[in-house]
Write an enzyme that holds these catalytic residues in place. Structure first.
Site, mmCIF file in Angstrom:
data_model
loop_
_atom_site.group_PDB
_atom_site.id
_atom_site.type_symbol
_atom_site.label_atom_id
_atom_site.label_comp_id
_atom_site.label_asym_id
_atom_site.label_seq_id
_atom_site.Cartn_x
_atom_site.Cartn_y
_atom_site.Cartn_z
ATOM 1 N N GLY A 11 0.822 -1.205 0.000
ATOM 2 C CA GLY A 11 0.000 0.000 0.000
ATOM 3 C C GLY A 11 0.856 1.255 0.000
ATOM 4 N N ARG A 72 0.994 -5.154 -5.338
ATOM 5 C CA ARG A 72 1.213 -6.360 -4.540
ATOM 6 C C ARG A 72 1.455 -7.504 -5.517
ATOM 7 N NH1 ARG A 72 -0.438 -4.577 0.488
ATOM 8 N NH2 ARG A 72 -2.062 -2.974 0.464
ATOM 9 N N ASP A 103 5.224 -4.988 6.141
ATOM 10 C CA ASP A 103 5.640 -6.322 6.561
ATOM 11 C C ASP A 103 5.728 -7.304 5.396
ATOM 12 O OD1 ASP A 103 6.063 -8.249 8.883
ATOM 13 O OD2 ASP A 103 4.379 -9.191 7.862
ATOM 14 N N THR A 126 4.204 2.579 5.725
ATOM 15 C CA THR A 126 2.821 2.111 5.837
ATOM 16 C C THR A 126 2.079 3.003 6.809
ATOM 17 O OG1 THR A 126 1.394 0.349 6.695
ATOM 18 C CG2 THR A 126 3.653 0.389 7.509
ATOM 19 N N ASP A 128 -0.302 2.215 8.604
ATOM 20 C CA ASP A 128 -0.777 1.450 9.758
ATOM 21 C C ASP A 128 0.161 1.537 10.959
ATOM 22 O OD1 ASP A 128 -3.138 0.504 8.561
ATOM 23 O OD2 ASP A 128 -2.056 -1.106 7.564
ATOM 24 N N ASP A 130 2.430 -0.424 11.937
ATOM 25 C CA ASP A 130 2.465 -1.705 12.628
ATOM 26 C C ASP A 130 3.762 -2.472 12.440
ATOM 27 O OD1 ASP A 130 2.091 -2.195 9.950
ATOM 28 O OD2 ASP A 130 0.475 -3.641 10.207
ATOM 29 N N ARG A 172 -6.933 -2.696 9.624
ATOM 30 C CA ARG A 172 -7.555 -4.021 9.526
ATOM 31 C C ARG A 172 -7.113 -4.936 10.665
ATOM 32 N NH1 ARG A 172 -6.396 -5.909 3.995
ATOM 33 N NH2 ARG A 172 -4.321 -6.280 4.858
#
Length: 320
Positions: A11, A72, A103, A126, A128, A130, A172
């Site tokens: 992303g 992707r 990741d 990212t 996120d 994370d 998510r």
């Protein structure tokens, strides 16, 4: 080392262009050539690659998205796909690779390094946030500010019409964006995947606020915690309050990167080049307590980053 490649994968996130710019200009400053790989690992396999010069990254530090484009790649997950990419490593004479992504991108980069020994350096990109090994990933700050800006605007309407608004943000698997945006936006409730919640408790809180004269409320929901539409439906059924739902979606990924993300991306991009030049490989660059650090990709991939539950509890206290 004379020639390296750079790609963005997974992303997109605001600040990726700033990272690309830093990689290209840092490398050229030290006499290295840079090959830009378009569309992530897909372009790596398909040889969608071209040399990048100083002018290639001019006037992009303020732009969202990625000038190299991203995708992707399922094919790169297979040995056959990685074998095709290796052919292009030899064809273009690459001696190192910078991968900007999350990741999944790092797993692909690490698998490629293990099979073929090409030195790789990862940069966390990212929204996120994370990725373990770094306090912040490129794009997170901008995404949170975009969400907070939306919350501010929606609050005006919520106040004017005396409504309850459910705002669904990205996340998510993790609640980093929801927690940060909810705390900064003064949300009454924040729902994240990491913490269980009770719809009854949320409705009770809304009703208590209504009884003391509070006529509008904001609830921030991470997409992985619950569907915003379903939460809105249940709240309206249980309380009778006029309840609306806004799903921010990909709005959070776009836009001009914040100053923080531009600076972070520039520092991480330069450090990634330094690592490759020093002979280090299988590393990810990150930021810890304000300092640029590097971590083994194996450890980054193996560790799961968790939200700050003290901050989550603080948000609950401040929203009474």
């Amino acid at each position: 080392m004379q020639r390296i490649g750079v790609l963005t994968s997974g992303g997109d996130s605001p600040g990726m262009n700033a990272a690309i710019r830093a990689v290209v200009r840092k490398a050229i400053y030290h006499g290295l050539e840079v090959i830009g790989i378009r569309r992530g690992f897909t372009g790596f396999i398909e040889a969608d690659m071209e040399p990048m010069r100083l002018g290639s990254v001019a006037d992009i530090i303020h732009r969202g998205g990625t000038v190299l484009h991203t995708a992707r790649s399922e094919e790169f997950k297979s040995p056959a796909g990685r074998a095709r990419a290796w052919e292009n490593v030899n064809r273009f004479g690459l001696q190192g690779l910078v991968v900007i992504g999350g990741d999944g991108s790092f797993q692909g980069a690490q698998a490629f390094y293990r099979e073929y020994g090409l030195p790789v350096a990862g940069i966390p990109g990212t929204i996120d946030n994370d990725i373990s090994g770094s306090d912040y990933s490129i794009g997170f700050d901008t995404a949170v500010n975009s969400a907070v800006d939306a919350i501010n605007k929606i609050r005006d309407t919520a106040t004017s019409h005396e409504r309850t608004f459910i705002i669904e943000v990205m996340g998510r698997d993790t609640g980093f964006i929801a927690l940060a945006a909810g705390l900064a936006g003064g949300a009454e409730s924040i729902l994240i995947p990491e913490q269980p919640f009770s719809i009854e408790d949320i409705c009770d809180k809304l009703c208590r606020g209504y009884r003391r004269g509070k006529l509008h409320s904001i609830i921030v929901v991470a997409e992985g915690a619950a569907g915003g539409l379903e939460i809105g439906k249940q709240i309206k059924q249980r309380t009778g309050f006029d309840t609306k739902v806004t799903i921010l979606g990909h709005l959070q990924r776009g836009g001009t990167p914040s100053a923080f993300d531009r600076i972070l991306a520039s520092r991480l991009g330069a450090k990634a080049v330094e690592l490759l030049m020093s002979g280090a490989t299988g590393k990810m660059v990150g930021i810890k307590a304000g300092r640029i650090v590097d971590s083994d990709l194996d450890k980054v991939i193996a560790c799961k980053k968790t939200v700050d539950l003290d901050m989550f509890r603080l948000a609950g206290i401040l929203s009474i």
